[in-house]
Scaffold this motif. Structure first.
Motif, PDB file in Angstrom:
ATOM      1  N   GLU A   1      -8.842   8.167  12.486  1.00  0.00           N
ATOM      2  CA  GLU A   1      -8.965   7.884  10.987  1.00  0.00           C
ATOM      3  C   GLU A   1      -7.545   8.470  10.072  1.00  0.00           C
ATOM      4  N   GLU A   2      -7.634   9.846   9.492  1.00  0.00           N
ATOM      5  CA  GLU A   2      -5.915  10.144   8.819  1.00  0.00           C
ATOM      6  C   GLU A   2      -4.776   9.872   9.670  1.00  0.00           C
ATOM      7  N   MET A   3      -5.127  10.117  10.457  1.00  0.00           N
ATOM      8  CA  MET A   3      -3.813   9.563  11.492  1.00  0.00           C
ATOM      9  C   MET A   3      -3.597   8.480  11.254  1.00  0.00           C
ATOM     10  N   ALA A   4      -4.580   7.402  11.769  1.00  0.00           N
ATOM     11  CA  ALA A   4      -4.884   5.803  12.178  1.00  0.00           C
ATOM     12  C   ALA A   4      -3.679   5.465  10.087  1.00  0.00           C
ATOM     13  N   THR A   5      -4.598   6.341   9.338  1.00  0.00           N
ATOM     14  CA  THR A   5      -4.723   5.042   7.729  1.00  0.00           C
ATOM     15  C   THR A   5      -3.116   5.956   8.035  1.00  0.00           C
ATOM     16  N   ARG A   6      -2.850   7.065   7.602  1.00  0.00           N
ATOM     17  CA  ARG A   6      -1.313   7.481   7.669  1.00  0.00           C
ATOM     18  C   ARG A   6      -0.179   6.471   8.140  1.00  0.00           C
ATOM     19  N   LEU A   7      -0.163   6.415   9.966  1.00  0.00           N
ATOM     20  CA  LEU A   7       0.429   5.102  10.027  1.00  0.00           C
ATOM     21  C   LEU A   7       0.560   3.956   9.840  1.00  0.00           C
ATOM     22  N   ALA A   8      -0.683   3.409   9.118  1.00  0.00           N
ATOM     23  CA  ALA A   8      -0.616   1.793   8.287  1.00  0.00           C
ATOM     24  C   ALA A   8       0.088   1.955   7.267  1.00  0.00           C
ATOM     25  N   GLY A   9       0.227   3.373   6.025  1.00  0.00           N
ATOM     26  CA  GLY A   9       0.510   3.398   4.874  1.00  0.00           C
ATOM     27  C   GLY A   9       2.220   3.694   5.313  1.00  0.00           C
ATOM     28  N   LEU A  10       3.059   4.034   6.113  1.00  0.00           N
ATOM     29  CA  LEU A  10       3.841   4.152   7.221  1.00  0.00           C
ATOM     30  C   LEU A  10       4.447   2.661   7.044  1.00  0.00           C
ATOM     31  N   LEU A  11       3.768   2.303   7.797  1.00  0.00           N
ATOM     32  CA  LEU A  11       4.311   0.756   7.542  1.00  0.00           C
ATOM     33  C   LEU A  11       4.595  -0.447   6.817  1.00  0.00           C
ATOM     34  N   TRP A  12       2.846  -0.467   6.089  1.00  0.00           N
ATOM     35  CA  TRP A  12       2.820  -1.190   5.126  1.00  0.00           C
ATOM     36  C   TRP A  12       2.822  -0.339   3.582  1.00  0.00           C
ATOM     37  N   PRO A  13       3.697  -0.160   3.356  1.00  0.00           N
ATOM     38  CA  PRO A  13       2.907   0.305   2.149  1.00  0.00           C
ATOM     39  C   PRO A  13       1.962  -0.095   1.399  1.00  0.00           C
ATOM     40  N   ASP A  14       2.486  -1.530   0.635  1.00  0.00           N
ATOM     41  CA  ASP A  14       1.882  -2.096   0.117  1.00  0.00           C
ATOM     42  C   ASP A  14       0.722  -2.716   0.272  1.00  0.00           C
TER      43      ASP A  14
END
Length: 271
Positions: free
Chosen positions: A257-270
């Motif tokens: 979950e941590e890595m998935a959340t990090r990747l999502a945050g990089l791609l869609w910071p908003d």
């Protein structure tokens, strides 16, 4: 619905689709447009014919008194038997259909059985790579395998070494690649979301992201496979994806979950 022999059923369907591909060997055979699917995309010969063989097998299930709701890429939704049954069968007869039309060997058939209305309710998932022949299978609470080998021993790395983008166009790839510059090692665009998620479940990829809105038919089986292998699949809003053709969302998968959340945050910071 108790297990009516899900794996055996899926293997029969996969055999039918393989036979179809042998009868339609070239791009000229596979890509003529014959209509428009319920999902809104053009329906080609290979899409229509593959769905036809799946539906014929499902009709055999219904003839045995098994009731369910079908959600399929081209046909849309269709009820078999008792309208009160909670069971849902989610089918993408050809995921990665552009690859299939061009005979690029990265496309698959995806079948999921669920006992409720969302992605979290999937109880059995089956993905057959129609290029390599690899068979990915998961049963909720009982793990996942590829060609009978248990998954989970080889994990995606704890860094974004290789990330795959799916459901993409050139502009979205360029934008996403810019946001990941310096954060990932390599980017791939393999062309079949379900199959890419399966690759992640065996540690071959470290992250998968659908840059455009995806539907349950694209991920229902693969999401269970990666979860049963110890990975994590999420959406930016973290709400369960309904098993229908109306709901669409972006999908991210990674080792946890941590890595998935990090990747999502990089791609869609908003968000």
């Amino acid at each position: 619905m108790t297990d009516p022999g899900w794996l055996e059923f899926c293997q029969l369907v996969a055999g039918d689709v393989r036979g179809l591909l042998q009868r339609l060997p070239t791009r000229d055979d596979r890509e003529p447009v014959v209509g428009r699917g319920e999902g809104g995309d053009d329906t080609t010969v290979i899409d229509s014919e593959a769905e036809g063989v799946v539906v014929r097998r499902l009709e055999q299930l219904a003839a045995r008194g098994i009731s369910f709701r079908l959600v399929s890429e081209e046909l849309g939704e269709r009820r078999f038997g008792d309208a009160g049954s909670p069971w849902v069968v989610v089918v993408d007869p050809i995921d990665g259909s552009l690859n299939a039309k061009r005979s690029l060997p990265f496309y698959c058939i995806s079948i999921a059985f669920a006992d409720g209305p969302t992605l979290d309710d999937v109880r059995f998932g089956y993905v057959l790579d129609l290029g390599s022949g690899e068979e990915w299978v998961a049963t909720a609470g009982r793990g996942a395998t590829v060609n009978g080998r248990p998954l989970g021993g080889v994990r995606p790395k704890a860094r974004l070494g290789i990330v795959d983008f799916e459901a993409t166009n050139a502009a979205l790839i360029a934008e996403a690649a810019g946001r990941l510059d310096g954060e990932v090692g390599r980017i791939r665009v393999l062309g079949a979301l379900a199959l890419a998620i399966c690759q992640l479940s065996d540690g071959r990829l470290d992250g998968v992201a659908s840059l455009k809105q995806s539907r349950s038919v694209d991920v229902a089986a693969a999401a269970l496979i990666v979860r049963e292998a110890g990975g994590h699949v999420t959406t930016p809003d973290r709400t369960p994806l309904p098993l229908d053709l109306n709901a669409r969302t972006r999908i991210v998968a990674a080792r946890d979950e941590e890595m998935a959340t990090r990747l999502a945050g990089l791609l869609w910071p908003d968000g």
